[in-house]
Design a protein around this motif. Structure first.
Motif, PDB file in Angstrom:
ATOM      1  N   THR A 638       0.690  -1.163   0.200  1.00  0.00           N
ATOM      2  CA  THR A 638      -0.228   0.014   0.003  1.00  0.00           C
ATOM      3  C   THR A 638       1.228   1.137   0.157  1.00  0.00           C
ATOM      4  OG1 THR A 638      -1.579   0.916   0.992  1.00  0.00           O
ATOM      5  CG2 THR A 638       0.056   0.415   2.594  1.00  0.00           C
ATOM      6  N   ASP A 639      -0.042   2.500  -0.014  1.00  0.00           N
ATOM      7  CA  ASP A 639       1.493   3.900   0.304  1.00  0.00           C
ATOM      8  C   ASP A 639       1.666   4.376   1.048  1.00  0.00           C
ATOM      9  OD1 ASP A 639      -0.719   5.795   1.507  1.00  0.00           O
ATOM     10  OD2 ASP A 639      -2.045   5.175  -0.750  1.00  0.00           O
ATOM     11  N   LEU A 640       2.446   4.367   1.739  1.00  0.00           N
ATOM     12  CA  LEU A 640       3.128   4.568   2.766  1.00  0.00           C
ATOM     13  C   LEU A 640       2.403   5.296   3.829  1.00  0.00           C
ATOM     14  CD1 LEU A 640       6.093   4.873   4.411  1.00  0.00           C
ATOM     15  CD2 LEU A 640       6.256   7.159   4.484  1.00  0.00           C
ATOM     16  N   ASP A 641       1.397   6.811   3.158  1.00  0.00           N
ATOM     17  CA  ASP A 641       0.416   7.200   4.627  1.00  0.00           C
ATOM     18  C   ASP A 641      -0.442   6.675   5.168  1.00  0.00           C
ATOM     19  OD1 ASP A 641       1.695   9.619   4.450  1.00  0.00           O
ATOM     20  OD2 ASP A 641       0.625   9.888   2.324  1.00  0.00           O
ATOM     21  N   LYS A 642      -1.225   5.493   4.333  1.00  0.00           N
ATOM     22  CA  LYS A 642      -2.095   4.665   4.430  1.00  0.00           C
ATOM     23  C   LYS A 642      -1.745   3.737   5.006  1.00  0.00           C
ATOM     24  CE  LYS A 642      -5.499   4.631   0.253  1.00  0.00           C
ATOM     25  NZ  LYS A 642      -5.945   3.839  -0.975  1.00  0.00           N
ATOM     26  N   ALA A 643      -0.420   3.460   5.197  1.00  0.00           N
ATOM     27  CA  ALA A 643       0.433   1.735   6.266  1.00  0.00           C
ATOM     28  C   ALA A 643      -0.076   2.825   7.612  1.00  0.00           C
ATOM     29  CB  ALA A 643       1.581   1.628   5.306  1.00  0.00           C
ATOM     30  N   LYS A 644       0.570   3.785   7.259  1.00  0.00           N
ATOM     31  CA  LYS A 644       0.705   4.750   8.824  1.00  0.00           C
ATOM     32  C   LYS A 644      -0.318   4.797   9.752  1.00  0.00           C
ATOM     33  CE  LYS A 644       5.800   6.941   7.796  1.00  0.00           C
ATOM     34  NZ  LYS A 644       5.948   8.432   8.404  1.00  0.00           N
ATOM     35  N   TYR A 656      11.695   4.514   3.243  1.00  0.00           N
ATOM     36  CA  TYR A 656      10.836   4.224   1.586  1.00  0.00           C
ATOM     37  C   TYR A 656      10.227   4.651   1.264  1.00  0.00           C
ATOM     38  CZ  TYR A 656      10.550   1.718   6.997  1.00  0.00           C
ATOM     39  OH  TYR A 656      10.582   1.490   8.161  1.00  0.00           O
ATOM     40  N   GLY A 657      10.286   4.228  -0.276  1.00  0.00           N
ATOM     41  CA  GLY A 657       9.469   4.969  -1.124  1.00  0.00           C
ATOM     42  C   GLY A 657       7.629   5.354  -0.852  1.00  0.00           C
ATOM     43  N   ASP A 658       6.763   5.300  -1.778  1.00  0.00           N
ATOM     44  CA  ASP A 658       5.896   5.927  -1.805  1.00  0.00           C
ATOM     45  C   ASP A 658       4.773   4.169  -1.816  1.00  0.00           C
ATOM     46  OD1 ASP A 658       6.284   8.363  -2.695  1.00  0.00           O
ATOM     47  OD2 ASP A 658       6.471   7.800  -4.733  1.00  0.00           O
ATOM     48  N   GLU A 659       5.001   3.606  -2.228  1.00  0.00           N
ATOM     49  CA  GLU A 659       4.651   2.506  -2.299  1.00  0.00           C
ATOM     50  C   GLU A 659       5.621   1.433  -0.553  1.00  0.00           C
ATOM     51  OE1 GLU A 659       3.759   0.011  -5.239  1.00  0.00           O
ATOM     52  OE2 GLU A 659       1.723   1.161  -5.636  1.00  0.00           O
ATOM     53  N   VAL A 660       4.998   1.022  -0.235  1.00  0.00           N
ATOM     54  CA  VAL A 660       5.708   0.157   1.392  1.00  0.00           C
ATOM     55  C   VAL A 660       5.153  -1.180   1.490  1.00  0.00           C
ATOM     56  CG1 VAL A 660       6.319   1.731   2.527  1.00  0.00           C
ATOM     57  CG2 VAL A 660       4.235   1.045   2.596  1.00  0.00           C
ATOM     58  N   ARG A 661       5.396  -2.820   1.860  1.00  0.00           N
ATOM     59  CA  ARG A 661       5.319  -3.227   1.561  1.00  0.00           C
ATOM     60  C   ARG A 661       4.556  -3.681   3.510  1.00  0.00           C
ATOM     61  NH1 ARG A 661       7.558  -8.790   3.157  1.00  0.00           N
ATOM     62  NH2 ARG A 661       6.177 -10.771   2.544  1.00  0.00           N
TER      63      ARG A 661
END
Length: 890
Positions: A638-644, A656-661
């Protein structure tokens, strides 16, 4: 204009001009030459060298930078900070001098309403490199700067490089004239206090070689393309636009000074010495917070040592300004409040940042207390010898060994009516700095050469298939031996193999690389290691065992299944221990590094103080309960902001990039950003056994654990050990701890009795030594070898007892021992002997060289140690001779 707005206007200006906005890189990069990122262009070096091709042709950023070359000069001048923000625009073979100059001029002089800074163009001067007629003409003819406000300068000032082999080029700098009240006329050549550099445009077109200083290195040739690297000093522009006197009085630093004034009772602006201390606090507090945010912790080496120095200078400066209480927490709060709009991590990770800083302050305040006691001893020795100067080497030892600052030594010496040999101290400091500088220079080398990988990097990232399969068909894209592309590698050769896709995990995120094999008809090759090049291309370190491998071959890449199983257990186990640890200790216990491999994990975390036995038991129990619950392990991108927003842990110091696992174990139990391989469910981790917990640095603790079969094997050994003890002690296993404790207590009692018996035997020899006293002049002298094997406290006690038996007469007792090749000694002088000028501390100098030793002490008693027992007879003679010289007689 506030600093945050200055940053925003810069980025907006260049984005509108077609630049890609690039976030600041971490202050810590994987570069052996740099402790910290020290220039805005550092993250782009591979692009300038042509080793990698960027996905954009022009970029802009505001890069965090730290320069620590002259920490002790901070605050003395008002133009420099250890931490600063370098706003930059970059062109990678796109535009060059004319456009770079034009972009800078438009932003600086453009109206505030149109997004510029509104600087009066008549206050701006330009400098160019000596023979750069092109840049000179652009300034004069295109921009319209009068010829008399354009100056040519030499290599030292207007030719830029990183200070090591790599990209370089002539530069053009822009200066702001502050006015006649700040210095003489004549431009930057005349006065760089009046004319302040605010922008540097580097025409990055060449590559330099090794050299000894800024103006002495060869130009090796042109870069593949002509590039632009510019940097605008955000802090310098801020102080000019805010109408204050220097960078320390801007909106981001002055609040720290104001807080320091509030806490110390001193007033900023009253005298230079106090002002320097205020500036040190403001500068270092901000730098320390930014370093901690990027994952640095106080330590005794490298980056950790720099951070420790910064934090200790804050404590020292606050104390010298009059603070009687800890101040670090208050300073960190102000830094957070002023800097967080541009660097949100200072708010989201504040508790950890605060804990690290306050922990170092607490430790250093204890150091100051112990250092004060050491100083008082040194001062007493100086006074008792009739002198008034504390030696430079004593001041240096206080500073270097005990961390006691020289300015506090000077202040306390003054209060005691003494002075310090500052020249001697400075000489020793200079020697230490030279050693450090020479060591740093020896470690420097050219920027890592990725040229051999350029074509592969340009092709795109290696496709990692290892999340879904352990065997993948792949094409051999390249073979590299000793940094050179080769077409084929044969049996017996070690070779780097680049594949288009691979199931083998490349080392990262604390997880070590997979091992495995490459096979094809007639080929067998062992994969020993897998590493990432520029974080995108996998290079497989391979030994060809049979046949040969050729560029273009199709091979099967195999992961060693048992290895991967153990590695996933170790990595998932790390996540579980992290989650359990945070449940027990709270959210402030944050991972600060890890290592996991088959059957084993090592986990570092931020925490002050050792864990209790019950805390360790709770962490282990919670971890194993979660393992036994057989939680599902889910991964998704997902994208970093959503993950956080979901609560996923993002570890500090990681980029971290824009997309993270995201790896989720058991829903809310554990959710972290992670690119590693994991088990399918928590039960597959197996038993987790904590091995222990220890300190690995200031504010950093480490736990280690076995998982799976390795955990079972460890517990089996422990069980066998317990069974053996149970059998030997003839008690049930559950009674072993109590029996061992009883035996240890009995042993302590026996050892104490033995020591008492030994001490009595030593003191019994006192009478024999008294009988050996000889009068030299008016002084009774006992200078003899000590009893065999006697040293340390026993020797001191014996000398004290002998001196006491000699009564009030002038007397000197000196005993020299021989213990395991060392020569411990104690010398005592009675009060009456001291009155005759015979002082124990001074006698040491007469005999120390004879035994290859040194020592010291007070007039009544001195002690030390030598290394040459053969010199004992000569040393004893030297004592007798010196007493004779001082007290008369022979």
């Amino acid at each position: 204009m506030q600093t945050h707005e200055i940053r925003r206007r810069f980025l907006d200006h260049f984005v509108k001009a077609g630049h890609t906005e690039v976030p600041s890189a971490s202050l810590i990069l994987d570069d052996p030459n740099l402790l910290f990122v020290n220039a805005g262009m550092v993250p782009f070096v591979p692009f300038f060298l042509g080793q990698q091709t960027p996905s954009y042709s022009r970029a802009t950023s505001v890069q965090k930078c730290v320069r620590t070359l002259d920490i002790e000069e901070v605050g003395i001048t008002t133009r420099h900070n250890t931490f600063f923000q370098m706003a930059g625009n970059f062109s990678f073979g796109d535009y060059f001098k004319k456009e770079a100059i034009s972009h800078a001029w438009q932003l600086l002089t453009g109206s505030v309403e149109d997004g510029g800074y509104g600087i009066d163009p008549t206050r701006l001067w330009a400098t160019v490199y000596l023979d750069d007629d092109e840049a000179f003409s652009i300034w004069r003819d295109e921009v319209g700067v009068p010829e008399e406000r354009i100056q040519r300068r030499g290599m030292k000032d207007n030719y830029w490089s990183m200070g090591i082999p790599g990209p370089c080029g002539p530069c053009s700098e822009i200066f702001y004239d502050r006015g006649a009240e700040y210095g003489v006329e004549g431009g930057p050549e005349a006065d760089e206090d009046r004319y302040i550099e605010i922008w540097n445009l580097v025409f990055m077109q060449n590559e330099r070689g090794e050299g000894t200083n800024k103006g002495d290195y060869p130009i090796l040739g042109p870069l593949p393309k002509k590039n632009i690297d510019t940097g605008m000093g955000v802090e310098r522009v801020a102080f000019l636009l805010q109408g204050v006197e220097n960078v320390y009085e801007t909106d981001l630093l002055r609040p720290v000074i104001d807080k320091a004034a509030e806490l110390t009772g001193s007033v900023y602006g009253t005298d230079h010495t106090s002002d320097v201390r205020f500036r040190v606090i403001a500068d270092h507090a901000r730098t320390a917070a930014m370093l901690i945010a990027d994952g640095v912790n106080p330590g005794n080496y490298g980056r950790g040592y720099v951070l420790r120095r910064l934090l200790r200078r804050i404590v020292r400066s606050a104390k010298l300004l009059g603070s009687e209480q800890p101040t670090m927490r208050e300073f960190m709060i102000v830094v957070r409040d002023t800097m967080a709009p541009s660097y949100p991590v200072l708010e989201t990770d504040f508790t950890r940042i605060e804990n690290v800083a306050v922990g170092e302050e607490t430790a250093f305040l204890k150091t100051l207390a112990s250092g004060s006691a050491l100083f008082e001893n040194a001062a007493e020795t100086v006074k008792s010898s009739g002198k008034s100067v504390i030696a430079g080497d004593q001041a240096f030892a206080l500073h270097d060994t005990y961390g006691f600052p020289i300015d506090l030594t000077l202040e306390m010496a003054s209060e005691a009516g003494l002075t310090v040999d500052e020249d001697g101290f400075r000489t020793l400091m200079a020697e230490q700095r030279k050693r450090a500088k020479d060591d740093a220079q020896a470690r420097k080398h050219a920027h890592a050469d990725l040229t051999v990988y350029k074509e592969l990097l340009d092709r795109g990232a290696t496709e990692f298939t290892g999340f879904d399969e352990l065997v993948s068909e792949a094409h051999v894209l390249a073979l590299i031996v000793d940094g050179v592309r080769v077409p084929v590698a044969k049996a017996g050769q070690d070779v780097e193999v680049i594949l288009d896709r691979s199931p083998l995990y490349a080392e990262s995120g604390g997880q070590i690389a997979d091992i495995g094999s490459l096979t094809a008809p007639g080929l067998e090759a062992k994969v020993n290691d897998v590493q990432k090049i520029a974080k995108k291309v996998w290079t497989h370190k391979v030994t060809v065992q049979k046949g040969e491998i050729t560029e273009g071959d199709v091979v099967l890449a195999h992961v060693d299944a048992e290895w991967r199983k153990g590695a996933t257990q170790g990595h998932s186990g790390t996540h579980m221990v992290h989650a359990a640890l945070r449940q027990v200790l709270g959210p402030n216990a944050v991972q600060a590094g890890s290592l996991n491999k088959p059957g084993y994990l090592r986990f570092d975390f931020s925490w002050q103080g050792a864990l209790s036995d019950s805390q360790k038991q709770d962490i282990e129990a919670l971890t194993n309960e979660a393992v036994a619950s057989n939680y599902a392990v889910n991964t998704f991108v997902t994208d970093l902001d959503k993950a956080k927003a979901m609560g996923a842990m993002a570890l500090f110091g990681e980029n971290y990039g824009d997309e993270v696992r995201v790896v989720e174990i058991g829903g809310p139990f554990s959710m972290e950003l992670c690119g590693g391989t994991h088990v399918g469910s928590s039960a597959q981790i197996g038993q987790v056994t904590l091995l222990g917990e220890q300190s690995v640095g200031s504010g950093i603790r480490r736990v280690e654990a076995y998982v799976g079969l390795d955990s079972y094997r460890y517990l089996a050994k422990e069980r066998a050990l317990l069974a053996g003890l149970s059998s030997s002690l003839k008690v049930p296993s559950e009674e072993v701890p109590a029996r061992v404790e009883a035996l240890v207590e009995r042993l302590k009692v026996a050892e104490k009795e033995l020591e008492q018996t030994k001490a009595k035997a030593v003191l019994a020899a006192a009478g024999e030594y008294v009988a050996k006293a000889k009068r030299i002049g008016s002084v009774l002298v006992i200078a003899e070898p000590a009893p065999a094997g006697v040293g340390g406290n026993d020797l001191r006690s014996l000398v004290t007892d002998i001196k006491g038996r000699l009564g009030s007469e002038p007397a000197v007792v000196a005993l020299l021992g021989d213990v395991d090749g060392k020569v411990p000694f104690v010398v005592a002088s009675s009060k009456a002997a001291q009155g005759l000028g015979v002082k124990a501390g001074e006698l040491v100098a007469s005999f120390g060289p004879k035994i290859g030793g040194r020592g010291g002490g007070k007039p009544d008693m001195a002690q030390g140690s030598g290394s040459d027992s053969a010199g004992i007879p000569a040393a004893l003679d030297a004592i007798r001779d010196r007493v004779g010289e001082l007290a008369g007689g022979s």
